[in-house]
Every structure is written in structure tokens, then in C-alpha cells.
Motif scaffolding. Structure first.
Motif, PDB file in Angstrom:
ATOM      1  N   ASP A 209       0.869  -1.367   0.200  1.00  0.00           N
ATOM      2  CA  ASP A 209      -0.118   0.422   0.434  1.00  0.00           C
ATOM      3  C   ASP A 209       1.081   1.017   0.131  1.00  0.00           C
ATOM      4  OD1 ASP A 209       1.553   0.245   2.490  1.00  0.00           O
ATOM      5  OD2 ASP A 209      -0.974   0.246   3.605  1.00  0.00           O
ATOM      6  N   ALA A 210       1.891   1.555  -0.478  1.00  0.00           N
ATOM      7  CA  ALA A 210       3.094   2.511  -0.568  1.00  0.00           C
ATOM      8  C   ALA A 210       2.786   3.125  -1.236  1.00  0.00           C
ATOM      9  CB  ALA A 210       3.897   1.406  -1.268  1.00  0.00           C
ATOM     10  N   GLU A 211       1.554   3.302  -2.719  1.00  0.00           N
ATOM     11  CA  GLU A 211       1.489   4.729  -3.076  1.00  0.00           C
ATOM     12  C   GLU A 211       0.013   5.491  -2.123  1.00  0.00           C
ATOM     13  OE1 GLU A 211       2.016   4.100  -7.159  1.00  0.00           O
ATOM     14  OE2 GLU A 211       1.878   2.334  -7.293  1.00  0.00           O
ATOM     15  N   GLU A 212      -1.215   4.725  -2.007  1.00  0.00           N
ATOM     16  CA  GLU A 212      -1.588   4.984  -1.114  1.00  0.00           C
ATOM     17  C   GLU A 212      -1.501   5.643   0.066  1.00  0.00           C
ATOM     18  OE1 GLU A 212      -3.196   1.458  -3.525  1.00  0.00           O
ATOM     19  OE2 GLU A 212      -1.253   1.061  -2.077  1.00  0.00           O
ATOM     20  N   ARG A 213      -0.424   5.280   0.913  1.00  0.00           N
ATOM     21  CA  ARG A 213       0.857   5.919   1.643  1.00  0.00           C
ATOM     22  C   ARG A 213       0.610   6.883   1.398  1.00  0.00           C
ATOM     23  NH1 ARG A 213       2.342   1.249   4.694  1.00  0.00           N
ATOM     24  NH2 ARG A 213       3.600   2.029   6.696  1.00  0.00           N
ATOM     25  N   GLY A 214       0.990   7.370   0.141  1.00  0.00           N
ATOM     26  CA  GLY A 214       2.039   8.920  -0.098  1.00  0.00           C
ATOM     27  C   GLY A 214       3.703   7.713  -0.485  1.00  0.00           C
ATOM     28  N   LEU A 215       4.119   7.206   0.000  1.00  0.00           N
ATOM     29  CA  LEU A 215       5.328   6.656   0.587  1.00  0.00           C
ATOM     30  C   LEU A 215       6.429   7.282  -1.081  1.00  0.00           C
ATOM     31  CD1 LEU A 215       5.514   3.760   2.956  1.00  0.00           C
ATOM     32  CD2 LEU A 215       5.723   6.365   2.901  1.00  0.00           C
ATOM     33  N   PRO A 216       5.748   6.689  -1.899  1.00  0.00           N
ATOM     34  CA  PRO A 216       6.928   7.351  -3.136  1.00  0.00           C
ATOM     35  C   PRO A 216       7.458   8.895  -3.185  1.00  0.00           C
ATOM     36  CG  PRO A 216       5.560   5.817  -3.975  1.00  0.00           C
ATOM     37  CD  PRO A 216       5.040   6.483  -2.543  1.00  0.00           C
ATOM     38  N   ALA A 217       6.324   9.535  -2.930  1.00  0.00           N
ATOM     39  CA  ALA A 217       7.361  11.011  -2.271  1.00  0.00           C
ATOM     40  C   ALA A 217       7.486  11.900  -0.945  1.00  0.00           C
ATOM     41  CB  ALA A 217       5.381  11.440  -3.456  1.00  0.00           C
ATOM     42  N   ALA A 218       7.479  10.471  -0.082  1.00  0.00           N
ATOM     43  CA  ALA A 218       7.116  10.844   0.894  1.00  0.00           C
ATOM     44  C   ALA A 218       8.844  11.409   1.579  1.00  0.00           C
ATOM     45  CB  ALA A 218       7.090  10.277   2.080  1.00  0.00           C
ATOM     46  N   SER A 219       9.561  12.293   2.208  1.00  0.00           N
ATOM     47  CA  SER A 219      10.536  12.630   2.743  1.00  0.00           C
ATOM     48  C   SER A 219      11.706  11.107   2.588  1.00  0.00           C
ATOM     49  CB  SER A 219      11.195  12.850   3.783  1.00  0.00           C
ATOM     50  OG  SER A 219      10.866  12.769   5.123  1.00  0.00           O
TER      51      SER A 219
ATOM     52  N   ASP B 299       7.526  -1.435   8.774  1.00  0.00           N
ATOM     53  CA  ASP B 299       6.471  -2.417   7.995  1.00  0.00           C
ATOM     54  C   ASP B 299       7.522  -2.919   6.903  1.00  0.00           C
ATOM     55  OD1 ASP B 299       5.122  -4.120   6.135  1.00  0.00           O
ATOM     56  OD2 ASP B 299       3.667  -2.449   6.247  1.00  0.00           O
ATOM     57  N   PRO B 300       8.787  -3.862   6.477  1.00  0.00           N
ATOM     58  CA  PRO B 300       9.972  -4.622   5.667  1.00  0.00           C
ATOM     59  C   PRO B 300       8.813  -4.787   4.491  1.00  0.00           C
ATOM     60  CG  PRO B 300       8.554  -6.365   8.100  1.00  0.00           C
ATOM     61  CD  PRO B 300       7.830  -5.227   8.309  1.00  0.00           C
ATOM     62  N   LYS B 301       7.618  -5.337   4.900  1.00  0.00           N
ATOM     63  CA  LYS B 301       6.829  -5.917   3.081  1.00  0.00           C
ATOM     64  C   LYS B 301       7.428  -4.754   1.747  1.00  0.00           C
ATOM     65  CE  LYS B 301       2.117  -5.223   3.667  1.00  0.00           C
ATOM     66  NZ  LYS B 301       0.737  -5.397   4.353  1.00  0.00           N
ATOM     67  N   LEU B 302       7.574  -3.602   2.646  1.00  0.00           N
ATOM     68  CA  LEU B 302       8.320  -1.963   1.845  1.00  0.00           C
ATOM     69  C   LEU B 302       9.401  -2.735   1.206  1.00  0.00           C
ATOM     70  CD1 LEU B 302       5.900   0.403   4.004  1.00  0.00           C
ATOM     71  CD2 LEU B 302       5.444  -0.381   1.932  1.00  0.00           C
ATOM     72  N   ILE B 303      10.259  -2.913   1.524  1.00  0.00           N
ATOM     73  CA  ILE B 303      11.527  -2.979   1.430  1.00  0.00           C
ATOM     74  C   ILE B 303      11.745  -3.545   0.109  1.00  0.00           C
ATOM     75  CG2 ILE B 303      14.062  -3.925   1.498  1.00  0.00           C
ATOM     76  CD1 ILE B 303      12.654  -3.420   5.090  1.00  0.00           C
ATOM     77  N   GLU B 304      12.249  -3.092  -1.375  1.00  0.00           N
ATOM     78  CA  GLU B 304      11.742  -3.663  -2.824  1.00  0.00           C
ATOM     79  C   GLU B 304      13.599  -5.254  -2.325  1.00  0.00           C
ATOM     80  OE1 GLU B 304      11.133  -5.158  -4.824  1.00  0.00           O
ATOM     81  OE2 GLU B 304      10.407  -3.990  -5.981  1.00  0.00           O
ATOM     82  N   ARG B 305      13.403  -6.145  -2.762  1.00  0.00           N
ATOM     83  CA  ARG B 305      14.258  -7.348  -2.443  1.00  0.00           C
ATOM     84  C   ARG B 305      14.817  -7.955  -3.939  1.00  0.00           C
ATOM     85  NH1 ARG B 305       8.791  -8.985  -1.416  1.00  0.00           N
ATOM     86  NH2 ARG B 305       8.568 -10.620  -2.975  1.00  0.00           N
ATOM     87  N   PRO B 306      16.247  -8.734  -3.304  1.00  0.00           N
ATOM     88  CA  PRO B 306      16.820  -8.392  -2.638  1.00  0.00           C
ATOM     89  C   PRO B 306      17.553  -7.189  -2.995  1.00  0.00           C
ATOM     90  CG  PRO B 306      17.691 -10.225  -4.448  1.00  0.00           C
ATOM     91  CD  PRO B 306      16.319  -9.182  -4.571  1.00  0.00           C
ATOM     92  N   LEU B 307      18.127  -6.985  -1.659  1.00  0.00           N
ATOM     93  CA  LEU B 307      19.455  -6.248  -0.954  1.00  0.00           C
ATOM     94  C   LEU B 307      19.994  -7.019  -0.913  1.00  0.00           C
ATOM     95  CD1 LEU B 307      18.246  -2.963   1.026  1.00  0.00           C
ATOM     96  CD2 LEU B 307      19.275  -3.388  -1.143  1.00  0.00           C
TER      97      LEU B 307
END
Length: 114
Positions: free
Chosen positions: A65-75, A86-94
Motif C-alpha cells: 500500500d506504499a502508493e496509497e500511503r504517499g510513500l513514493p513522494a515522502a521524505s 513494515d518490512p514488506k515495503l522493502i524491495e528485495r533482494p539487497l
């Protein structure tokens, strides 16, 4: 050489990246299942800085729900705090080695730091 992978065993790209690491001669691999043991906001900040990307570029959009939460434009701080909580927001793998950090999408990118 040592390598650490922030891994999701349910992700095909993450599994393929881990396979590349396990096949590399002389590489000691540490696997962190980040959904069970999420990195701190500070560790994520260091990983993204070392990878040369922003926290927003490390944000997983698909299936979240990153886009709904406005995270792409957040600080940066807001994104990092959201990922740590909420680690499901982390793109993987690092993957982190002595040669650097990469967000390994596609998995072949890991070879740049081996």
C-alpha cells in the motif's frame, strides 16, 4: 569475502540471487530473512547510500500500500521509518559485500559486487 543478502524465500528473484551467491567460490553468505528480522531505518539508510539509490528507489510498490500511503513522494526519513516498521515495503533482494551494495533486480546485478 563475505556477503549478506536481505532475502525473501517466497521471491523468485531473491532465490535466484541467493543461488548466484551460493555458487560463488570462497564467498561466505549470511542470509537475513528481512520479513522476520527487519533492518533498522539506520541500516536501510546505509544500504541505500552505499548502493547509490534513494530510499524511494528501494521502496516496494507491487503488492503493498506504499502508493496509497504517499510513500513514493515522502521524505527519506518517512520512507525509512515505514520500511523499518513494515518490512514488506522493502524491495528485495539487497546484497552487501566488501565491494558495495546492490538492489539485485534483476538478479545478475549481484555479480557487480562479487
Amino acid at each position: 569475502m563475505k556477503a549478506t543478502i536481505w532475502h525473501n524465500p517466497a521471491c523468485g528473484t531473491s532465490r535466484k540471487t541467493l543461488a548466484i551467491l551460493e555458487e560463488a567460490p570462497g564467498l561466505a553468505v549470511t542470509v537475513v530473512e528481512y520479513l522476520k528480522a527487519p533492518p533498522s531505518a539506520e541500516k536501510l539508510a546505509q544500504l541505500y547510500r552505499d548502493a547509490g539509490i534513494t530510499p524511494q528507489q528501494g521502496l516496494r510498490l507491487r503488492g503493498t500500500d506504499a502508493e496509497e500511503r504517499g510513500l513514493p513522494a515522502a521524505s527519506d526519513a518517512e520512507v525509512l521509518a515505514a520500511m523499518a516498521a513494515d518490512p514488506k515495503l522493502i524491495e528485495r533482494p539487497l546484497v552487501e559485500t566488501g565491494k558495495g551494495v546492490r538492489l539485485c533486480r534483476p538478479q545478475e546485478i549481484v555479480r557487480e559486487i562479487l
